[in-house]
Scaffold this motif. Sequence first.
Motif, PDB file in Angstrom:
ATOM      1  N   PRO A  41       0.850  -1.206   0.000  1.00  0.00           N
ATOM      2  CA  PRO A  41       0.000   0.000   0.000  1.00  0.00           C
ATOM      3  C   PRO A  41       0.882   1.251   0.000  1.00  0.00           C
ATOM      4  N   PRO A  42       0.343   2.373  -0.465  1.00  0.00           N
ATOM      5  CA  PRO A  42       1.131   3.604  -0.559  1.00  0.00           C
ATOM      6  C   PRO A  42       1.520   4.206   0.793  1.00  0.00           C
ATOM      7  N   HIS A  43       0.852   3.784   1.856  1.00  0.00           N
ATOM      8  CA  HIS A  43       1.177   4.245   3.208  1.00  0.00           C
ATOM      9  C   HIS A  43       0.656   3.212   4.192  1.00  0.00           C
ATOM     10  N   PRO A  44       1.162   3.211   5.411  1.00  0.00           N
ATOM     11  CA  PRO A  44       0.693   2.214   6.387  1.00  0.00           C
ATOM     12  C   PRO A  44      -0.805   2.391   6.659  1.00  0.00           C
ATOM     13  N   ALA A  45      -1.534   1.310   6.548  1.00  0.00           N
ATOM     14  CA  ALA A  45      -2.969   1.345   6.822  1.00  0.00           C
ATOM     15  C   ALA A  45      -3.412  -0.034   7.285  1.00  0.00           C
ATOM     16  N   LYS A  46      -4.262  -0.044   8.285  1.00  0.00           N
ATOM     17  CA  LYS A  46      -4.782  -1.298   8.818  1.00  0.00           C
ATOM     18  C   LYS A  46      -5.619  -2.019   7.761  1.00  0.00           C
ATOM     19  N   VAL A  94      -8.472  -1.003   4.039  1.00  0.00           N
ATOM     20  CA  VAL A  94      -8.828  -0.025   3.013  1.00  0.00           C
ATOM     21  C   VAL A  94      -9.560   1.187   3.586  1.00  0.00           C
ATOM     22  N   THR A  95     -10.245   1.021   4.708  1.00  0.00           N
ATOM     23  CA  THR A  95     -10.980   2.144   5.291  1.00  0.00           C
ATOM     24  C   THR A  95     -10.063   3.209   5.874  1.00  0.00           C
ATOM     25  N   GLN A  96      -8.759   2.934   5.894  1.00  0.00           N
ATOM     26  CA  GLN A  96      -7.789   3.912   6.384  1.00  0.00           C
ATOM     27  C   GLN A  96      -6.970   4.523   5.237  1.00  0.00           C
ATOM     28  N   HIS A  97      -7.292   4.166   4.015  1.00  0.00           N
ATOM     29  CA  HIS A  97      -6.580   4.725   2.866  1.00  0.00           C
ATOM     30  C   HIS A  97      -7.073   6.146   2.583  1.00  0.00           C
ATOM     31  N   VAL A  98      -6.201   6.969   2.040  1.00  0.00           N
ATOM     32  CA  VAL A  98      -6.526   8.365   1.733  1.00  0.00           C
ATOM     33  C   VAL A  98      -7.755   8.453   0.825  1.00  0.00           C
ATOM     34  N   GLY A  99      -7.766   7.668  -0.231  1.00  0.00           N
ATOM     35  CA  GLY A  99      -8.891   7.717  -1.171  1.00  0.00           C
ATOM     36  C   GLY A  99     -10.213   7.374  -0.514  1.00  0.00           C
ATOM     37  N   TYR A 100     -10.217   6.360   0.329  1.00  0.00           N
ATOM     38  CA  TYR A 100     -11.437   5.961   1.028  1.00  0.00           C
ATOM     39  C   TYR A 100     -11.923   7.084   1.940  1.00  0.00           C
ATOM     40  N   LEU A 101     -11.003   7.665   2.706  1.00  0.00           N
ATOM     41  CA  LEU A 101     -11.393   8.723   3.641  1.00  0.00           C
ATOM     42  C   LEU A 101     -11.845   9.983   2.910  1.00  0.00           C
ATOM     43  N   LEU A 102     -11.215  10.290   1.766  1.00  0.00           N
ATOM     44  CA  LEU A 102     -11.688  11.429   0.961  1.00  0.00           C
ATOM     45  C   LEU A 102     -13.096  11.175   0.450  1.00  0.00           C
ATOM     46  N   LYS A 103     -13.351   9.966  -0.025  1.00  0.00           N
ATOM     47  CA  LYS A 103     -14.675   9.626  -0.540  1.00  0.00           C
ATOM     48  C   LYS A 103     -15.708   9.664   0.579  1.00  0.00           C
ATOM     49  N   ARG A 104     -15.345   9.197   1.759  1.00  0.00           N
ATOM     50  CA  ARG A 104     -16.264   9.245   2.897  1.00  0.00           C
ATOM     51  C   ARG A 104     -16.625  10.694   3.236  1.00  0.00           C
ATOM     52  N   ALA A 105     -15.613  11.560   3.266  1.00  0.00           N
ATOM     53  CA  ALA A 105     -15.864  12.980   3.549  1.00  0.00           C
ATOM     54  C   ALA A 105     -16.723  13.602   2.446  1.00  0.00           C
ATOM     55  N   GLN A 106     -16.432  13.264   1.204  1.00  0.00           N
ATOM     56  CA  GLN A 106     -17.204  13.814   0.084  1.00  0.00           C
ATOM     57  C   GLN A 106     -18.663  13.356   0.156  1.00  0.00           C
ATOM     58  N   ALA A 107     -18.873  12.080   0.485  1.00  0.00           N
ATOM     59  CA  ALA A 107     -20.238  11.562   0.581  1.00  0.00           C
ATOM     60  C   ALA A 107     -20.996  12.237   1.724  1.00  0.00           C
ATOM     61  N   ALA A 108     -20.327  12.472   2.838  1.00  0.00           N
ATOM     62  CA  ALA A 108     -20.969  13.150   3.972  1.00  0.00           C
ATOM     63  C   ALA A 108     -21.313  14.586   3.600  1.00  0.00           C
TER      64      ALA A 108
END
Length: 153
Positions: free
Chosen positions: A9-14, A16-30
């Motif tokens: 992965p591009p950065h340490p993450a537990k 997929v829910t901790q990936h930058v793209g996932y978190l950006l999409k979550r914020a965008q959806a909210a």
Amino acid sequence: MLQNSSPEPPHPAKDVTQHVGYLLKRAQAALRGAMDKTLREHGLTVPQYATLELLALHPGMSNADLARATFVTRQSGNVVLRGLQDGGLITRPATADHGRARPAHLTEEGRARLAAVQAAVYAVEQRMAEAIPPRRMAALLADLDSIAAALEE
């Protein structure tokens, strides 16, 4: 023989829910959900509101420019403009002076509707901004801009 190994992965993450793209999409959806709810109370959609905001800042924008700026296709942008025009919020000439562009302008009713909805929309953004420590806001905005620029290349 090829080994079946997963790429790093591009950065340490537990997960997929901790990936930058996932978190950006979550914020965008909210954000989209909060905006949809707020704007529905004023009889507008997010693309309609964004179009009104842009036309207030840049009168005379074309459908193509507005579509790009509001993240919709030209066809969808044209539907947005027709709805705003039918609702008396914008005006556009019946024909283009040159080419195909028909510049759009807010009507008095469009300016009034925009003014009436801005406080509610800005309250949504305020809720977002309050989640970020003020000392980090400039860095967040710069980082988001850098992310977009890196992906637009």
